[in-house]
Design an enzyme around this catalytic site. Structure first.
Site, short mmCIF file in Angstrom:
data_model
loop_
_atom_site.label_atom_id
_atom_site.label_comp_id
_atom_site.label_asym_id
_atom_site.label_seq_id
_atom_site.Cartn_x
_atom_site.Cartn_y
_atom_site.Cartn_z
N LYS A 236 0.64 -1.15 -0.20
CA LYS A 236 0.14 -0.12 -0.24
C LYS A 236 1.11 1.56 -0.04
O LYS A 236 0.65 1.99 -0.67
CB LYS A 236 -0.74 -0.10 1.54
CG LYS A 236 -2.01 0.78 0.89
CD LYS A 236 -1.57 1.95 1.50
CE LYS A 236 -2.75 3.07 0.93
NZ LYS A 236 -2.21 4.48 1.79
N ASP A 255 -6.33 0.92 0.55
CA ASP A 255 -6.26 1.07 2.05
C ASP A 255 -7.93 0.66 2.25
O ASP A 255 -8.40 -0.12 1.53
CB ASP A 255 -6.00 1.91 2.55
CG ASP A 255 -7.31 3.17 1.53
OD1 ASP A 255 -8.04 3.00 1.34
OD2 ASP A 255 -7.05 4.16 1.04
#
Length: 321
Positions: A236, A255
């Site tokens: 991420k 996310d």
DNA sequence: GTCCAGGGTGAAA
DNA sequence: TTTCACCCTGGA
């Protein structure tokens, strides 16, 4: 590369210290204050045209929407030092050429971002300094935007050099400076457990073991693999750095908010892990992944404030919100 | 005052 | 593949 070749941005007037950029309708609030960068501070009231103060490279700047034309923004340099070719620096930072017409054409019927890319096309990808971007997203882990701003701002003001009169007018410190400060210093600054990730990352960049700028020339896969080797950098965080500073527009950071959106709008199975979810989105959005992700993130944030998206959002959101 | 979520990651189970 | 600790700040 000339400004014209760069795509969106063109200097249409002014001088070295104060000039106007033709942007094709760039929206400052969603672009500068939408979770890509964390060192922009709004200097105007909510109901007035956007004015933002921040630092690009070694110059403190003020950027404002003119009101005269939605295409134009005014840039003022607030630093005393001579700015040189700062027009290029600002255009480079703001002017990642997004092919807006193709974005619209391809995703006009998209259930989530379709209304946004057609009705609100002012959100752009920034092209940030890779080191500052890496620090920012290492700081983002289990945090929130106000706190990320606080942490990144502290690193800048404690370790960077002053470049303007304002409280936040500091050039972002070099990796060498952050490495020299050390983990305990960063903890004392309030970074929490992120300090034990940031200190070694700073050492890797300072020593040359990790050459961030070289990753701009690398493939998405190779650049991502390099970043993920850092402790504290998962997919991420890597995808954010790739998207917002390393010229990898296919990066798609997933996310918790984006996950929810992918499940809601695109039927992503709930059991899919975030890595597979990112693969799924890259497959779907291709080289528009990063900008699509920003539109989705923007939409999720505003939907929570329930003041954007109109009926489309109201109908689409489940009852449990 | 307490409680809790917040642009995740890495290590252990 | 899932669970849990990691720091700490602001808002409820």
């Amino acid at each position: 590369m000339t400004l014209a070749e760069r795509g969106d941005l063109k200097v249409v007037g002014g001088d070295v210290r104060s000039f106007t950029l033709q942007t094709g309708g760039l929206d400052l609030e969603s672009t500068l204050d939408g979770g890509q960068a964390f060192r922009w501070w709004r200097a105007s009231a909510e109901d007035e045209p956007s004015v933002y103060d921040g630092v690009i490279g070694s110059a403190a700047v003020r950027i404002r929407e003119t009101g005269a034309s939605p295409d134009d923004i005014e840039v003022m340099i607030r630093s005393n030092a001579a700015a040189g070719d700062f027009q290029d620096t600002v255009a480079d930072y703001l002017g990642r050429g997004t092919d807006l017409s193709e974005l619209r054409a391809r995703f006009v019927a998209d259930p989530c971002i379709g209304p946004a890319v057609t009705g609100f096309s002012g959100l752009r990808l920034l092209r940030q300094d890779p080191w500052e971007c890496l620090v920012s997203f290492i700081c983002s882990s289990t945090s929130n935007i106000p706190r990320i701003k606080l942490n990144v701002g502290s690193v800048a003001s404690e370790l960077g050099t002053r470049v303007g009169p304002g409280d936040a007018d500091f050039a972002f410190p070099t990796a060498e400076a952050v490495a020299a400060a050390g983990e305990q210093f960063l903890r004392d600054l309030g970074l929490g457990f992120r300090a034990k990730y940031l200190a070694p990352a700073a050492e890797a960049v300072a020593s040359g073991d990790l050459d961030l700028f070289a990753l701009r020339e690398a493939s998405f896969e190779d650049a991502r693999a390099s970043l993920v080797q850092l402790n504290g950098v998962g997919e991420k965080v890597a995808d954010c750095v790739l998207a917002f500073s390393l010229d990898k527009p296919e990066a798609f950071p997933v996310d918790r908010h984006i996950r929810r959106a992918l499940e809601r709008w695109y039927g992503l199975p709930e059991k899919t892990n975030n890595s597979k979810a990112s693969d799924f989105a890259r497959e779907r959005f291709g080289r528009f992944g990063a900008v699509a992700q920003q539109y989705m993130f923007h939409r999720e944030r505003l939907a929570q404030r329930a003041n954007w998206g109109g009926d489309h959002v109201a109908h689409a959101l489940p009852e449990d919100r």
